[in-house]
Design a protein around this motif. Structure first.
Motif, PDB file in Angstrom:
ATOM      1  N   SER A  26       0.721  -1.175   0.020  1.00  8.38           N
ATOM      2  CA  SER A  26      -0.100   0.000   0.015  1.00  8.38           C
ATOM      3  C   SER A  26       0.846   1.058   0.019  1.00  8.38           C
ATOM      4  O   SER A  26       0.478   2.192  -0.756  1.00  8.38           O
ATOM      5  CB  SER A  26      -0.913   0.140   1.084  1.00  8.38           C
ATOM      6  OG  SER A  26      -1.754  -1.119   1.083  1.00  8.38           O
ATOM      7  N   SER A  27       1.923   1.352   0.637  1.00 10.36           N
ATOM      8  CA  SER A  27       3.054   2.439   0.704  1.00 10.36           C
ATOM      9  C   SER A  27       3.346   2.819  -0.639  1.00 10.36           C
ATOM     10  O   SER A  27       3.774   3.778  -1.104  1.00 10.36           O
ATOM     11  CB  SER A  27       4.137   2.332   1.857  1.00 10.36           C
ATOM     12  OG  SER A  27       3.608   2.202   3.050  1.00 10.36           O
ATOM     13  N   ALA A  30       0.860   4.244  -2.756  1.00 11.59           N
ATOM     14  CA  ALA A  30       0.503   5.517  -2.419  1.00 11.59           C
ATOM     15  C   ALA A  30       1.409   6.638  -3.073  1.00 11.59           C
ATOM     16  O   ALA A  30       1.269   7.794  -3.068  1.00 11.59           O
ATOM     17  CB  ALA A  30       0.463   6.002  -0.895  1.00 11.59           C
ATOM     18  N   PHE A  37      -7.625   5.758  -3.719  1.00  9.46           N
ATOM     19  CA  PHE A  37      -7.771   4.448  -2.935  1.00  9.46           C
ATOM     20  C   PHE A  37      -9.249   3.916  -3.076  1.00  9.46           C
ATOM     21  O   PHE A  37     -10.032   4.855  -2.397  1.00  9.46           O
ATOM     22  CB  PHE A  37      -7.145   4.443  -1.885  1.00  9.46           C
ATOM     23  CG  PHE A  37      -5.575   4.098  -1.817  1.00  9.46           C
ATOM     24  CD1 PHE A  37      -5.005   2.829  -1.394  1.00  9.46           C
ATOM     25  CD2 PHE A  37      -4.756   5.180  -1.899  1.00  9.46           C
ATOM     26  CE1 PHE A  37      -3.593   2.633  -1.341  1.00  9.46           C
ATOM     27  CE2 PHE A  37      -3.310   4.817  -2.058  1.00  9.46           C
ATOM     28  CZ  PHE A  37      -2.694   3.584  -1.791  1.00  9.46           C
ATOM     29  N   ASP A  39     -10.334   1.396  -0.872  1.00  3.40           N
ATOM     30  CA  ASP A  39      -9.682   0.562   0.400  1.00  3.40           C
ATOM     31  C   ASP A  39     -10.726  -0.665   0.640  1.00  3.40           C
ATOM     32  O   ASP A  39     -11.630  -0.575   1.552  1.00  3.40           O
ATOM     33  CB  ASP A  39      -9.436   1.323   1.503  1.00  3.40           C
ATOM     34  CG  ASP A  39      -8.874   0.420   2.495  1.00  3.40           C
ATOM     35  OD1 ASP A  39      -8.539  -0.922   2.503  1.00  3.40           O
ATOM     36  OD2 ASP A  39      -8.151   1.074   3.550  1.00  3.40           O
ATOM     37  N   SER A  43      -7.341  -0.999   5.248  1.00  3.98           N
ATOM     38  CA  SER A  43      -6.187  -0.888   5.952  1.00  3.98           C
ATOM     39  C   SER A  43      -5.346   0.034   5.779  1.00  3.98           C
ATOM     40  O   SER A  43      -4.054   0.044   6.036  1.00  3.98           O
ATOM     41  CB  SER A  43      -5.276  -2.265   5.160  1.00  3.98           C
ATOM     42  OG  SER A  43      -5.193  -1.840   3.744  1.00  3.98           O
ATOM     43  N   THR A  44      -5.712   1.232   5.077  1.00  6.65           N
ATOM     44  CA  THR A  44      -5.210   2.570   4.820  1.00  6.65           C
ATOM     45  C   THR A  44      -5.551   3.533   5.869  1.00  6.65           C
ATOM     46  O   THR A  44      -5.026   4.812   5.452  1.00  6.65           O
ATOM     47  CB  THR A  44      -5.283   2.768   3.338  1.00  6.65           C
ATOM     48  OG1 THR A  44      -6.521   3.242   3.108  1.00  6.65           O
ATOM     49  CG2 THR A  44      -4.882   1.759   2.322  1.00  6.65           C
ATOM     50  N   MET A  47      -2.701   5.905   6.769  1.00  2.00           N
ATOM     51  CA  MET A  47      -2.110   6.541   5.644  1.00  2.00           C
ATOM     52  C   MET A  47      -2.571   7.649   5.191  1.00  2.00           C
ATOM     53  O   MET A  47      -4.004   7.761   5.386  1.00  2.00           O
ATOM     54  CB  MET A  47      -2.003   5.474   4.709  1.00  2.00           C
ATOM     55  CG  MET A  47      -1.317   4.211   4.850  1.00  2.00           C
ATOM     56  SD  MET A  47      -1.186   3.109   3.242  1.00  2.00           S
ATOM     57  CE  MET A  47      -0.471   4.045   1.965  1.00  2.00           C
ATOM     58  N   ARG A  51      -9.179   8.634  -0.032  1.00  2.00           N
ATOM     59  CA  ARG A  51      -9.668   7.299  -0.454  1.00  2.00           C
ATOM     60  C   ARG A  51     -11.187   7.392  -0.664  1.00  2.00           C
ATOM     61  O   ARG A  51     -11.798   8.476  -0.092  1.00  2.00           O
ATOM     62  CB  ARG A  51      -9.497   6.470   0.775  1.00  2.00           C
ATOM     63  CG  ARG A  51     -10.011   6.974   1.967  1.00  2.00           C
ATOM     64  CD  ARG A  51      -9.975   5.853   3.178  1.00  2.00           C
ATOM     65  NE  ARG A  51      -8.331   5.796   3.425  1.00  2.00           N
ATOM     66  CZ  ARG A  51      -7.570   6.653   4.185  1.00  2.00           C
ATOM     67  NH1 ARG A  51      -8.388   7.959   4.957  1.00  2.00           N
ATOM     68  NH2 ARG A  51      -6.376   6.777   4.455  1.00  2.00           N
ATOM     69  N   ASP A  81      -7.209  -1.899  -3.286  1.00  2.00           N
ATOM     70  CA  ASP A  81      -6.351  -2.262  -1.815  1.00  2.00           C
ATOM     71  C   ASP A  81      -7.237  -3.067  -1.144  1.00  2.00           C
ATOM     72  O   ASP A  81      -7.646  -2.377  -0.182  1.00  2.00           O
ATOM     73  CB  ASP A  81      -5.621  -1.329  -1.368  1.00  2.00           C
ATOM     74  CG  ASP A  81      -4.557  -1.648  -0.365  1.00  2.00           C
ATOM     75  OD1 ASP A  81      -4.025  -2.620  -0.422  1.00  2.00           O
ATOM     76  OD2 ASP A  81      -4.180  -0.958   0.617  1.00  2.00           O
TER      77      ASP A  81
END
Length: 360
Positions: A26-27, A30, A37, A39, A43-44, A47, A51, A81
């Motif tokens: 994911s990083s 990004a 995103f 998601d 899970s983000t 971050m 999204r 993601d």
């Protein structure tokens, strides 16, 4: 007469990045140009990225993709993601549509065929984004499977996309063939420490590494002459994605926001109505006005499209499914998932038709 085109054609890219949990997929995603995103597994949250709300149904996910396409060049990349969690939404939708409790209930592998067909249509939808200059990045988890060459003795472990755990599934091959670039991300083991008797003890090292070409132990590919191995640094692959695609003009990066504002006036495609994104407060207020007993997958779509419970009840009663005053919470769950959510585009069209016929 046909026009002959020569030389390289700059187009947006289709990327799959997969590996063990927590490795940095994911990083990496990004850092793509102006990413948005979807998601699917939530899970983000830690971050700082733009999204869309976590999709609670396969239909909602498809509508979100359509909305991103309608934004033109506002976003440079769409990140899903992860695609394996998206596949679970697809399986749930297929089972609900055919009134099955599970994918194995179809028998003779038919369920996997339905899922593969639906995933294929979804990949075509993502291809539409590529055509308008938006990169598509699919992250995925990896699974270790025992692999045996048909013409050789013995077997060995290899990493594969965690898509379709059953042998009848066709999802993973479809996704790999669709992608321009498949990156396998893992911790590289530099050495294995041994004890005084010479027996293997434990691995040492652990630099996060991107593998870009096929290997007996994993799936990977690229068409850009990348080295077989690269450190997990976006700068090593940035040159592939920072070139503007044909017909697309880059725009300055906008400040991150949790929920995008209302879409531009770009008309929606024929296959789905426009997705109306409101502010987080407005969405919360709309959801609060609906019965909390309505399943989340349907409630999310009703909130997103500002559809009231009475409008759903009216459409359902016109079709003869339930009496007008039957609460949605009392509908059969299979009816909600298979008809109202699974065929939401048609349901919403009926709601719009009823609104037009209602005198002011």
């Amino acid at each position: 007469m046909f026009e002959i085109v020569s030389g390289k054609v700059q187009k947006a890219k289709k990327v799959v990045a997969y590996g063990p949990e927590g490795v940095g997929k994911s990083s990496l995603a990004a850092q793509f140009p102006r990413p948005i995103f979807i998601d699917t597994e939530g899970s983000t949250t830690e971050m700082d990225v733009q999204r869309l709300p976590k999709p609670s149904s396969w239909e909602m996910l498809k509508q979100q993709v359509q909305w991103v396409k309608q934004q033109g060049n506002r976003f440079g990349a769409l990140v899903i993601d992860t695609i394996d969690w998206a596949e679970m939404l697809c399986v749930e939708s297929v089972c609900a549509t055919h009134s099955k409790n599970g994918i194995e209930d179809f028998g003779y592998g038919k369920g996997y065929i339905f899922v593969a067909e639906e995933i294929g249509r979804f990949l075509n939808l993502l291809q539409d984004l590529v055509e308008v200059g938006i990169h598509v990045v699919l992250t995925a988890h990896a699974q270790i499977v025992k692999f045996e060459q048909p013409d050789e003795m013995g077997a060995y472990d290899r990493y594969q996309l965690k898509l379709g755990a059953k042998t009848g599934s066709r999802t993973a091959p479809l996704v790999k063939e669709w992608a321009d670039i498949v990156l396998f991300i893992n911790y590289k083991t530099f050495s294995v420490a041994t004890d005084k008797d010479g027996k293997k003890n434990k691995a040492q090292g652990g630099a996060r590494t991107m593998y870009t070409t096929h290997h007996p132990a994993w799936d990977a590919k690229n068409r850009h002459g990348l080295p077989d191995e690269l450190p997990l640094e976006y700068s090593r692959i940035a040159h592939i994605f920072n070139q503007p695609a044909q017909g697309v003009t880059a725009t300055p990066t906008q400040p991150p926001v949790t929920t995008p504002p209302a879409p531009a006036s770009t008309p929606p495609s024929d296959s789905a109505p426009a997705v109306t994104q409101t502010s987080a407060d407005a969405q919360s207020g709309q959801t609060a006005g609906l019965s909390p007993n309505i399943p989340q997958s349907l409630r999310d779509l009703m909130t997103q499209y500002q559809v009231t419970e009475s409008e759903i009840q009216m459409v359902v009663s016109v079709k003869g499914y339930y009496p007008l005053n039957t609460p949605i919470a009392n509908y059969d769950p299979n009816f909600i998932d298979g008809v109202l959510v699974g065929a939401w585009s048609k349901v919403f069209e009926m709601v719009q038709d009823a609104r037009e016929k209602t005198p002011f």
